[in-house]
Design an enzyme around this catalytic site. Structure first.
Site, PDB file in Angstrom:
ATOM      1  CG  ASP A 159      -2.056   0.932   1.142  1.00  0.00           C
ATOM      2  OD1 ASP A 159      -2.141   1.671   0.149  1.00  0.00           O
ATOM      3  OD2 ASP A 159      -2.883   0.954   2.069  1.00  0.00           O
ATOM      4  CG  ASP A 160       0.176   4.974  -0.026  1.00  0.00           C
ATOM      5  OD1 ASP A 160      -0.578   4.876  -1.006  1.00  0.00           O
ATOM      6  OD2 ASP A 160      -0.057   5.733   0.937  1.00  0.00           O
ATOM      7  CG  ASP A 212      -2.025   0.958  -3.448  1.00  0.00           C
ATOM      8  OD1 ASP A 212      -0.872   1.385  -3.256  1.00  0.00           O
ATOM      9  OD2 ASP A 212      -2.923   1.025  -2.576  1.00  0.00           O
ATOM     10  CG  ASN A 213      -0.924   4.754  -4.664  1.00  0.00           C
ATOM     11  OD1 ASN A 213      -2.056   4.357  -4.349  1.00  0.00           O
ATOM     12  ND2 ASN A 213      -0.066   5.210  -3.774  1.00  0.00           N
ATOM     13  CB  CYS A 253      -5.771   3.321  -1.914  1.00  0.00           C
ATOM     14  SG  CYS A 253      -4.391   3.963  -0.980  1.00  0.00           S
TER      15      CYS A 253
END
Ligand SMILES: *[C@@H]1O[C@H](CO)[C@@H](O)[C@H](O)[C@H]1NC(C)=O
Ligand SMILES: *[C@@H]1O[C@H](CO)[C@@H](O)[C@H](O)[C@H]1NC(C)=O
Ligand SMILES: *[C@@H]1O[C@H](CO)[C@@H](O)[C@H](O)[C@H]1NC(C)=O
Ligand SMILES: *[C@@H]1O[C@H](CO)[C@@H](O)[C@H](O)[C@H]1NC(C)=O
Ligand SMILES: *[C@@H]1O[C@H](CO)[C@@H](O)[C@H](O)[C@H]1NC(C)=O
Length: 513
Positions: A44-45, A314-315, A80
């Site tokens: 995540d991130d 995700d990013n 997200c």
């Protein structure tokens, strides 16, 4: 899945097996892909531009060095919930319609559940008799009352251990196969990264060896609140966010939101982002342990050489780039580039591949591995299995792709910074805002014939940004006023086509229009 259903599938499978052997073994056995297992680790991130893989030493060795590291992997949208929705559905945001992290923007909404989620890739795997496991953060609004609460379990999952809401490390609620399970803050019992790993190891022990498996592990790391495991809370104490590239540079010549930040940044902002940077890395050490333990387990049960492992995010993320303290959501490389490491049967070790890959390609690639007929799948992405496995390396990678983002904003404005104009949100230290209602843009990114980015904003300036990533890798200079107008016209045409593409047409847009 109910036992009779499993039995029925088994006997159907026995019949299918003969056909499979006769008709497709020549192809699939040669590639050693038959019944391969798949693991997808979605962080995540996690950035790749700011050295996000550096603390993940074991992951680099056990996945990257054992296979492929993609140097040009991107998300089609740097936030997200829209990004995760793209990974699950294989669709660009304009086709899955998840616009932001709120229910009203379709994050985990009923429209999403009845639409794109009902055709997401896990369902195809389940139909192929994969045993499926999900653990960790799902979509930001998952488990909320309006989204059906914890009893709602998306289709295709046999084992479901999903986090309610956004990333947390302690004091969270899970949906465990539709039942609520609450957790406190004991490291041994509750630390989420460790807990989902443990559950996945149990799943591997209890699975039926006759069928392949799919595991999707989504740790909260390195998302805020950046709560490291106790043994890692003193790691990296001397580490600071990188100071090169666009760090603490003004957003000169960029759209209005990037012209707002104070420059040079206040020291309070710099202290804040350095602290965030360190704590992000600390949380990643548990992810690195997760990868090590999972690989060890696959080895112990003799499945490692028959398992594809994908590691991605995700990013991306930024800490101080163009004087923005911390976040994602921007069109620049630090936010849209993601790490992507893949190992698996038939993949030669120690490769770096430059082929552009986007996150909507992940589900198509996984379904390709599972032997699903891709012409029956309605997704915008394309399989990159031909790039991974040399014997199948005859597919072409795309020349360009779309990145699209819908700005999030609050009305009247972020309550912590009431003096700012309307529609701003995510205003971090010193009231520098990371997002706004009209931070809405669409970009074409080219990587094959040229290394360019062209972006149009839906703001009242109809702002355009253009970058030559070869001569200006840190996107310091917007060259919109310098380039040949025919190039702008050509990029605008590509953008229009991409913004309305669907399925096959997203893959078939030609370089020369
Ligand atoms: C949410 O999705 C539905 C259909 O799936 C669509 O009609 C609606 O416009 C979407 N909402 C937004 C805000 O895009
Ligand atoms: C978890 O919740 C308890 C009770 O509300 C609180 O005392 C504790 O500080 C929380 N722990 C974390 C890590 O947030
Ligand atoms: C995970 O399993 C290990 C090994 O059994 C154990 O030490 C640890 O406490 C477990 N952690 C969680 C959060 O379940
Ligand atoms: C995987 O390894 C096991 C033993 O470690 C071996 O029996 C099997 O043939 C190998 N499979 C492949 C596809 O290489
Ligand atoms: C999310 O999108 C919906 C629909 O466009 C919008 O009403 C809502 O304000 C957005 N949420 C945020 C936080 O921007």
């Amino acid at each position: 899945m109910a036992a009779p259903e499993r039995e029925r599938r088994k006997s159907r499978r026995a019949g299918e097996c003969v056909l499979l052997l006769v008709f497709t073994c020549a192809l699939r056995c040669a590639q050693s892909l038959k019944d391969s297992n798949v693991v997808l680790i979605l962080t995540d991130d996690l950035d790749v531009e700011l050295g996000g893989l550096t603390p993940l030493k074991k992951t680099q060795t056990l996945i990257g060095d054992a296979g492929v590291t993609f140097s040009n992997a991107y998300t089609v949208t740097p936030l997200c919930c829209p990004s995760r929705s793209s990974i699950l559905s294989g669709k660009y945001p304009h086709n899955h319609m998840v616009r932001n992290n709120s229910l009203s923007g379709n994050c985990s909404s009923k429209s999403w559940q009845n639409g794109p989620e009902s055709q997401a890739f896990p369902l195809y795997l389940s139909k192929k008799l994969y045993q499926t496991f999900y653990g960790g953060k799902y979509l930001n609004q998952y488990g909320s009352k309006e989204a059906g609460g914890v009893t709602y379990v998306p289709p295709g999952w046999d084992q479901w251990h999903a986090l309610v809401g956004n990333s947390k490390y302690y004091n969270y609620t899970l949906s465990v196969n539709g039942k609520e399970e609450t957790h406190g803050d004991s490291y041994e019992k509750d630390y989420l990264t460790d807990l989902i790993l443990n559950r996945s190891l149990n799943f591997l022990e209890q699975r039926s060896p006759q069928h392949p498996f799919f595991i999707m592990l989504c740790p909260p790391a390195p998302h805020s609140p950046w709560t490291a495991a106790p043994q890692y809370q003193k790691s990296f104490i001397d580490v600071k966010a990188p100071r090169d590239g666009s760090f603490n540079k003004p957003g000169k010549g960029k759209h209005w939101l990037l012209r707002q930040p104070q420059n040079p940044m206040a020291s309070s902002s710099i202290d804040y982002l350095d602290d965030a940077f360190r704590r992000r890395w600390q949380t990643l050490l548990s992810v690195d342990d997760m990868v090590e333990k999972l690989v060890k387990k696959l080895e112990d049960i003799n499945e490692l050489n028959n398992t594809f492992i994908f590691f991605t995010s995700d990013n991306g993320y930024h800490t101080g780039q163009f004087s923005l303290p911390i976040d994602k959501r921007q069109l620049y490389e630090f936010d849209i580039r993601v790490p992507l490491l893949v190992r698996g049967p038939g993949i030669q070790p120690k490769q770096t591949l430059q082929d552009p890959v986007i996150n909507i390609d992940l589900p198509m690639t996984i379904l390709d591995i599972a032997g699903v007929n891709l012409s029956t799948v309605n997704m915008d992405g394309q399989s990159f299995l031909p790039q991974l496995v040399p014997s199948a390396r005859n597919g072409t990678s795309r020349p360009f792709f779309l990145v699209e983002y819908t700005g999030e904003g609050l009305f009247p404005t972020d309550p912590d910074c009431p003096k700012l104009g309307p529609g701003l949100a995510n205003c971090f230290p010193d009231c520098v805002c990371e997002d706004a209602v009209n931070n809405t843009y669409a970009c074409v990114r080219t990587l094959k014939d040229s290394n360019l980015q062209y972006c149009e904003f839906a703001d009242n300036e109809s702002f355009v940004e253009v970058y030559n990533l070869t001569s200006d890798p840190h996107q310091l200079e917007n060259i919109v006023k310098k380039v040949d107008p025919s190039l702008l016209q050509n990029m605008n045409q590509r953008l229009i086509k991409l913004q309305s593409c669907e399925g096959k047409s997203c893959r078939d847009i030609k370089s020369h229009l």
